[in-house]
Design an enzyme around this catalytic site. Structure first.
Site, PDB file in Angstrom:
ATOM      1  N   HIS A 250       0.830  -1.203   0.000  1.00  0.00           N
ATOM      2  CA  HIS A 250       0.000   0.000   0.000  1.00  0.00           C
ATOM      3  C   HIS A 250       0.865   1.253   0.000  1.00  0.00           C
ATOM      4  CE1 HIS A 250      -3.628  -2.291   1.882  1.00  0.00           C
ATOM      5  NE2 HIS A 250      -3.617  -2.368   0.578  1.00  0.00           N
TER       6      HIS A 250
ATOM      7  N   GLU B  34      -3.665 -13.967 -12.758  1.00  0.00           N
ATOM      8  CA  GLU B  34      -3.006 -13.707 -11.477  1.00  0.00           C
ATOM      9  C   GLU B  34      -2.567 -14.997 -10.796  1.00  0.00           C
ATOM     10  OE1 GLU B  34      -5.495 -10.264  -9.465  1.00  0.00           O
ATOM     11  OE2 GLU B  34      -6.805 -11.768 -10.376  1.00  0.00           O
TER      12      GLU B  34
ATOM     13  N   ASP C  60      -0.277  -9.818  -7.960  1.00  0.00           N
ATOM     14  CA  ASP C  60      -0.670 -11.096  -7.371  1.00  0.00           C
ATOM     15  C   ASP C  60       0.025 -12.267  -8.047  1.00  0.00           C
ATOM     16  OD1 ASP C  60      -2.252 -10.551  -5.174  1.00  0.00           O
ATOM     17  OD2 ASP C  60      -4.078 -10.327  -6.342  1.00  0.00           O
TER      18      ASP C  60
ATOM     19  N   CYS D  57      -1.554  -5.082 -16.243  1.00  0.00           N
ATOM     20  CA  CYS D  57      -2.120  -3.989 -15.450  1.00  0.00           C
ATOM     21  C   CYS D  57      -1.532  -3.945 -14.043  1.00  0.00           C
ATOM     22  CB  CYS D  57      -3.634  -4.090 -15.376  1.00  0.00           C
ATOM     23  SG  CYS D  57      -4.241  -5.557 -14.512  1.00  0.00           S
TER      24      CYS D  57
END
Length: 560
Positions: free
Chosen positions: A186, A414, A438, A485
């Site tokens: 994050h 992923e 991921d 992405c």
């Protein structure tokens, strides 16, 4: 030249200033603290402090927008968790003060997260931040936050809470360095959204004293203590060259020999459109629709969803807008979607499409809203499902999308199993989008929030590159587009390698677009392919990076 520390550079740019450490010291409520006997009043104090904290976190996210909005909304959900509130009430009923009850209840949650597998263990820092904010309110002490300074500084911390990172003022904080965190944590994602130089997973960060002058390069991950004047001058010159190249890069993404590589933006909603447009995004490669669903007791209604989706579609007439359907579960629980029960490791549990298969009406309503939102617009709507594992998943989603009137249905790659069987999945859907965050985490079994595992969180890992190559090749053979992405697309050098592996579009945080555009413009498609092959043949991350760079001479003037 002073001593040098190395971490993981997660947000490009150079910062130079004295260090200031972040202190999160909140007094521990005494274990024997008892209230005066009015349990109802004490419960009200606790409830109010938790709600005020949730409101503050939500307001911070709304003010900043971008990736911060989702992260802070998830924290607000922690403060409003009904089970947590019930536990606090029980403890107050037994005589504990509001502050002590909150501290004890959150300690139980903390232990649960820490033992629930690495994916959720990474949320401990977020929970600790919520606890500190609530307890500070109850004790009447300052809520923890960024240190005050009249002059610019480099912020140094063990880790940064999302609420702190989101509110950093680039006029005062010129860079930050943390001991914890990874390239897709994050903290890293928010740093990139702010355009703030940042280095995470820096093992020596704890030894940096206040006042030590630091030179921080968020591209290379180097942190120099008390650097020589010439070193500062050289670093700033390199940063200036990068900025100039980024400023000069305009128009559609393409290689030096004209091979088109559409450059798209990752967004969380209409509030992120200005940054995407300002940085030349050609469309949207990842619309994280969970922003619309988080921090609320009920699912958004049909008209609310249509309005949010249409605003993004209308911003890119003729352009591609790739929407990810609701990605809930694991670290993004939703109050209106019952959890499947206790999961030993939620990251490997029912999340993404797996959750939607349990709640098909939620997916149906979202797909219906997307189909309606597209009517009357010129955008090319592509809708994809997250956490797809096999052909059964892919066919189920494709059928649901077709029923709703969605013309282009795709899936995210992923899960390693999906990458390995991409040639079969390509027969069932219209496109792939590789979520490298991921995919790297699952391939290397290394949680992306754990700083000590940063070398396994690197998308340059040859095993990850092989899975990307296999996916892109399968898509090409089936005549399907294959984008990336994940945050890997924001690395200018790796972006060139991804193109060489056969990736057709790149999507990233808006602030990374100009530098990636500049890197591609200095590199031919043949060089991208040579760099990709060299990286695939490497045995280690360092060798992959070095080998790839040797085939990309046009990036040297950018200091890459």
């Amino acid at each position: 030249m002073g001593d040098m520390l190395r971490g993981v550079g997660v947000s490009s740019g150079v910062g130079y200033a004295p260090a200031l450490r972040l202190s999160r010291s909140i007094p521990e409520p005494p274990a024997d603290a008892r209230h005066d006997g009015d349990a109802d009043a004490e419960i009200q104090r606790a409830t109010s402090a938790m709600e005020e904290t949730a409101l503050d976190l939500t307001a911070r996210g709304e003010r900043v927008g971008g990736a911060a909005r989702e992260v802070l909304a998830a924290q607000a959900l922690m403060a409003r968790d009904p089970a947590l509130a019930d536990d606090v009430k029980r403890r107050v009923g037994e005589g504990a003060t509001a502050a002590r009850a909150v501290s004890e209840a959150m300690a139980v949650y903390r232990d649960m997260l820490a033992s629930a597998g690495e994916y959720l263990a990474a949320r401990v820092a977020d929970l600790d931040d919520v606890r500190d904010r609530v307890v500070a309110r109850l004790l009447g002490v300052p809520v923890p936050g960024i240190p005050e300074s009249a002059t610019p500084f480099v912020l140094v911390a063990g880790d940064l809470a999302p609420a702190d990172t989101a509110m950093l003022d680039p006029e005062r904080v010129v860079a930050f360095v943390t001991r914890e965190g990874g390239p897709t944590s994050h903290t890293a994602i928010l740093a990139r959204s702010l355009g703030l130089p940042a280095v995470v997973a820096c093992a020596g960060a704890d030894a940096i004293d206040d006042g030590t002058r630091l030179l921080v390069d968020g591209m290379t991950g180097e942190v120099v203590l008390e650097p020589a004047t010439e070193a500062v001058r050289a670093a700033r010159a390199t940063a200036a060259a990068r900025d100039a190249a980024a400023a000069e890069s305009t128009g559609p993404g393409r290689t030096s020999d004209g091979h088109a590589v559409p450059l798209l933006a990752n967004i969380g909603g209409p509030q992120d459109l200005p940054a995407a447009l300002d940085n030349g995004a050609e469309g949207v490669g990842l619309y994280r629709t969970e922003f619309l669903f988080l921090d609320r007791a009920d699912a958004p209604g049909h008209e609310e969803q249509v309005a949010a989706y249409r605003a993004v579609l209308e911003a890119f007439p003729g352009g591609k807008v790739v929407v990810r359907t609701l990605d809930s579960g694991a670290d993004k629980p939703l109050a209106f979607l019952p959890a499947p029960g206790a999961e030993p490791n939620p990251a490997l549990g029912e999340r993404g499409l797996r959750m939607m298969r349990r709640h098909p009406r939620t997916l149906e309503s979202q797909l219906a809203a997307l189909a309606e939102a597209q009517r009357g617009t010129d955008a090319q709507l592509h809708v994809m499902a997250p956490m797809v594992t096999d052909v059964e998943d892919a066919e189920w989603f494709a059928a649901a999308a077709a029923t709703a009137g969605i013309e282009h249905a795709g899936i995210m790659i992923e899960v390693p199993a999906a990458a390995l069987r991409a040639r079969h999945l390509a027969r069932s859907v219209d496109f792939f989008s590789i979520g490298t965050n991921d995919l790297t985490q699952y391939t290397c079994a290394a949680d992306r929030e754990v700083g000590g595992l940063s070398r396994f969180q690197d998308p340059w890992q040859p095993a990850v590159l092989e899975l990307v190559a296999a996916t892109a090749t399968a898509a090409q053979q089936a005549g399907r587009p294959c984008g990336v992405c994940g945050e890997a697309a924001a690395d200018p050098v790796l972006a060139c390698v991804l193109v060489g592996l056969g990736v057709t579009t790149l999507s990233m945080g808006a602030t990374a677009l100009p530098m990636v555009r500049a890197a591609l413009a200095r590199t031919s498609l043949a060089q991208c392919r040579e760099a990709a092959q060299a990286a695939l043949e490497a045995r280690t991350v360092a060798e992959a990076v070095s080998s790839a760079r040797s085939h990309l001479p046009g990036l040297a003037d950018l200091g890459l």
